[in-house]
Design a protein around this motif. Structure first.
Motif, mmCIF file in Angstrom:
data_model
loop_
_atom_site.group_PDB
_atom_site.id
_atom_site.type_symbol
_atom_site.label_atom_id
_atom_site.label_comp_id
_atom_site.label_asym_id
_atom_site.label_seq_id
_atom_site.Cartn_x
_atom_site.Cartn_y
_atom_site.Cartn_z
ATOM 1 N N GLU A 101 50.983 20.443 9.166
ATOM 2 C CA GLU A 101 51.083 19.152 9.843
ATOM 3 C C GLU A 101 52.170 19.169 10.911
ATOM 4 O OE1 GLU A 101 51.612 16.278 6.814
ATOM 5 O OE2 GLU A 101 49.475 16.136 6.335
ATOM 6 N N GLU A 102 53.314 19.808 10.596
ATOM 7 C CA GLU A 102 54.383 19.894 11.596
ATOM 8 C C GLU A 102 53.922 20.702 12.820
ATOM 9 O OE1 GLU A 102 57.692 21.535 9.600
ATOM 10 O OE2 GLU A 102 58.208 19.666 8.518
ATOM 11 N N THR A 103 53.277 21.825 12.527
ATOM 12 C CA THR A 103 52.767 22.646 13.646
ATOM 13 C C THR A 103 51.727 21.875 14.453
ATOM 14 O OG1 THR A 103 53.120 24.637 12.312
ATOM 15 C CG2 THR A 103 51.697 24.842 14.238
ATOM 16 N N PHE A 104 50.866 21.161 13.727
ATOM 17 C CA PHE A 104 49.817 20.396 14.404
ATOM 18 C C PHE A 104 50.427 19.294 15.259
ATOM 19 C CE2 PHE A 104 46.633 16.938 14.353
ATOM 20 C CZ PHE A 104 45.619 17.575 15.050
ATOM 21 N N LYS A 105 51.501 18.636 14.729
ATOM 22 C CA LYS A 105 52.160 17.591 15.508
ATOM 23 C C LYS A 105 52.765 18.163 16.790
ATOM 24 C CE LYS A 105 53.313 14.457 11.693
ATOM 25 N NZ LYS A 105 54.407 13.849 10.884
ATOM 26 N N GLU A 106 53.390 19.348 16.647
ATOM 27 C CA GLU A 106 53.949 19.984 17.851
ATOM 28 C C GLU A 106 52.845 20.279 18.875
ATOM 29 O OE1 GLU A 106 55.954 23.424 16.514
ATOM 30 O OE2 GLU A 106 57.600 22.317 15.528
ATOM 31 N N PHE A 107 51.722 20.790 18.357
ATOM 32 C CA PHE A 107 50.601 21.070 19.264
ATOM 33 C C PHE A 107 50.071 19.785 19.915
ATOM 34 C CE2 PHE A 107 49.399 25.209 16.869
ATOM 35 C CZ PHE A 107 50.357 25.905 17.600
ATOM 36 N N MET A 108 50.009 18.712 19.115
ATOM 37 C CA MET A 108 49.498 17.456 19.652
ATOM 38 C C MET A 108 50.439 16.870 20.701
ATOM 39 S SD MET A 108 46.568 17.131 18.464
ATOM 40 C CE MET A 108 46.232 15.526 19.149
ATOM 41 N N VAL A 109 51.773 17.114 20.488
ATOM 42 C CA VAL A 109 52.726 16.693 21.526
ATOM 43 C C VAL A 109 52.439 17.437 22.825
ATOM 44 C CG1 VAL A 109 55.152 16.731 22.201
ATOM 45 C CG2 VAL A 109 54.520 15.994 19.907
ATOM 46 N N LEU A 110 52.182 18.745 22.697
ATOM 47 C CA LEU A 110 51.832 19.529 23.891
ATOM 48 C C LEU A 110 50.519 19.042 24.511
ATOM 49 C CD1 LEU A 110 52.764 23.139 22.685
ATOM 50 C CD2 LEU A 110 54.002 21.720 24.329
ATOM 51 N N VAL A 111 49.553 18.724 23.621
ATOM 52 C CA VAL A 111 48.268 18.230 24.129
ATOM 53 C C VAL A 111 48.469 16.941 24.913
ATOM 54 C CG1 VAL A 111 46.043 17.270 23.454
ATOM 55 C CG2 VAL A 111 46.882 19.347 22.358
ATOM 56 N N GLU A 112 49.274 16.031 24.357
ATOM 57 C CA GLU A 112 49.534 14.768 25.055
ATOM 58 C C GLU A 112 50.268 15.017 26.370
ATOM 59 O OE1 GLU A 112 51.522 10.369 24.140
ATOM 60 O OE2 GLU A 112 51.626 12.004 22.666
ATOM 61 N N HIS A 113 51.224 15.968 26.325
ATOM 62 C CA HIS A 113 51.972 16.289 27.547
ATOM 63 C C HIS A 113 51.040 16.842 28.629
ATOM 64 C CE1 HIS A 113 55.069 17.811 30.204
ATOM 65 N NE2 HIS A 113 54.547 19.047 30.093
ATOM 66 N N TYR A 114 50.187 17.791 28.241
ATOM 67 C CA TYR A 114 49.268 18.381 29.221
ATOM 68 C C TYR A 114 48.239 17.356 29.705
ATOM 69 C CZ TYR A 114 51.187 22.940 27.907
ATOM 70 O OH TYR A 114 52.020 24.005 27.682
ATOM 71 N N THR A 115 47.853 16.455 28.790
ATOM 72 C CA THR A 115 46.908 15.412 29.188
ATOM 73 C C THR A 115 47.524 14.502 30.245
ATOM 74 O OG1 THR A 115 45.901 15.456 26.992
ATOM 75 C CG2 THR A 115 45.477 13.521 28.359
ATOM 76 N N ASN A 116 48.786 14.081 29.996
ATOM 77 C CA ASN A 116 49.473 13.233 30.982
ATOM 78 C C ASN A 116 49.676 13.977 32.304
ATOM 79 O OD1 ASN A 116 49.659 11.093 29.151
ATOM 80 N ND2 ASN A 116 51.607 11.854 28.308
ATOM 81 N N GLN A 117 50.049 15.259 32.177
ATOM 82 C CA GLN A 117 50.256 16.058 33.389
ATOM 83 C C GLN A 117 48.957 16.186 34.196
ATOM 84 O OE1 GLN A 117 51.865 19.938 32.598
ATOM 85 N NE2 GLN A 117 51.954 20.518 34.775
ATOM 86 N N LEU A 118 47.876 16.439 33.467
ATOM 87 C CA LEU A 118 46.584 16.566 34.148
ATOM 88 C C LEU A 118 46.156 15.241 34.768
ATOM 89 C CD1 LEU A 118 44.219 18.417 34.802
ATOM 90 C CD2 LEU A 118 43.201 17.813 32.607
ATOM 91 N N ARG A 119 46.470 14.127 34.058
ATOM 92 C CA ARG A 119 46.132 12.814 34.605
ATOM 93 C C ARG A 119 46.925 12.545 35.884
ATOM 94 N NH1 ARG A 119 47.346 10.114 30.448
ATOM 95 N NH2 ARG A 119 45.286 10.187 29.459
ATOM 96 N N GLU A 120 48.224 12.913 35.853
ATOM 97 C CA GLU A 120 49.049 12.726 37.050
ATOM 98 C C GLU A 120 48.548 13.592 38.206
ATOM 99 O OE1 GLU A 120 52.990 13.605 35.914
ATOM 100 O OE2 GLU A 120 53.273 11.781 34.704
ATOM 101 N N ILE A 121 48.190 14.834 37.856
ATOM 102 C CA ILE A 121 47.683 15.731 38.904
ATOM 103 C C ILE A 121 46.391 15.180 39.503
ATOM 104 C CG2 ILE A 121 46.703 18.016 39.321
ATOM 105 C CD1 ILE A 121 48.692 19.090 37.234
ATOM 106 N N SER A 122 45.522 14.675 38.614
ATOM 107 C CA SER A 122 44.258 14.114 39.106
ATOM 108 C C SER A 122 44.513 12.909 39.989
ATOM 109 C CB SER A 122 43.369 13.720 37.922
ATOM 110 O OG SER A 122 43.068 14.852 37.127
ATOM 111 N N THR A 123 45.509 12.070 39.548
ATOM 112 C CA THR A 123 45.838 10.892 40.356
ATOM 113 C C THR A 123 46.407 11.301 41.708
ATOM 114 O OG1 THR A 123 46.323 9.661 38.329
ATOM 115 C CG2 THR A 123 47.142 8.752 40.395
#
Length: 258
Positions: free
Chosen positions: A84-106
């Protein structure tokens, strides 16, 4: 499904999720373009799908832990916490990359919008220049058309004058032709008169020559007859015949007198 198999499945999914996140990170480091954004979106979709699979596997794994014995629960509960801890870390990265990709798209959308606006402004300026050139061309064409009409009018007037001149020349040629015809008729009449005069002269000369020939023949005949008469007279004087008669004596006298 055994609890050990579920643990291995979660570990494999977490490892695969880690690899996909690394690939997504590498994609986002490239030069931003529409192609890169599309590839990042595809990879992010795979990451989200893996995250959902991990969530499902964790639920199954947790249920298996609850129904297992105490020793197994203690061992796998610690693993579940680590997962769960590893998954949470991965999900933080997923959210970070998602926001980054959204900003890039914008940003890409804004940049594309600015590019479109800049392109539109350039097109407007280019259209204004083309319109100005077109108007200038129209003005030049109007001027050329006016000059062409003026030149055409001058040419028409010149053609009318030339037509009148040609008509006068044609009339003069007609008069000359009539004069030539009259002259030919006069020459023919003169030639006929000359031929007639020549024919008369030839006839007169022929008659004269014929008359002279007749006179010559007559003289020759008369001389021949006279010589024959003289010969007969001589023959008579010698007893050969009667003396010649003087029948031609008056004619000779008349001929000598003439």
């Amino acid at each position: 499904m055994s609890i050990g198999y579920l643990a291995k499945d979660i570990e494999c999914l977490l490892s695969e999720l880690d690899e996909n996140l690394s690939e997504l990170k590498a994609i986002l480091k490239d030069h931003i373009s529409q192609k890169v954004i599309n590839a990042a979106n595809d990879k992010l979709s795979e990451v989200i799908l893996l995250a959902e699979r991990i969530k499902t596997s964790k639920i199954s794994y947790k249920l298996e832990i609850e129904v297992s014995n105490s020793h197994t629960q203690s061992l796998h509960s610690k693993k579940l916490i680590q997962y769960e801890e590893t998954f949470k870390e991965f999900m933080v990265l997923v959210e970070h990359y998602t926001n980054q990709l959204r900003e890039i798209s914008t940003c890409e959308s804004i940049e594309e919008k600015l590019k479109h606006e800049s392109r539109a402004k350039k097109l407007i300026v280019w259209g204004d220049k083309v319109q100005d050139k077109t108007q200038e061309s129209i003005n030049n064409m109007t001027k050329i058309t006016t000059d062409a009409e003026r030149i055409g009018d001058d040419i028409m007037r010149d053609l009318e004058r030339q037509t009148e001149t040609l008509n006068r020349v044609q009339r003069n040629f007609s008069n000359v032709d009539n004069n030539v015809t009259t002259a030919k008729m006069a020459v023919n009449a003169i030639a006929k008169s000359i031929l007639r005069d020549k024919f008369v002269k030839v006839m007169l000369i022929g008659i004269l020559i014929l008359s002279i020939a007749c006179v010559c023949v007559y003289l020759i005949t008369s001389s021949f007859n006279e010589s024959n008469n003289n010969k007969g007279f001589r023959d008579k004087g010698h007893g050969r015949g009667p003396p010649p008669s003087d029948q031609n004596t008056p004619f000779k006298e008349n001929l000598q007198s003439s």
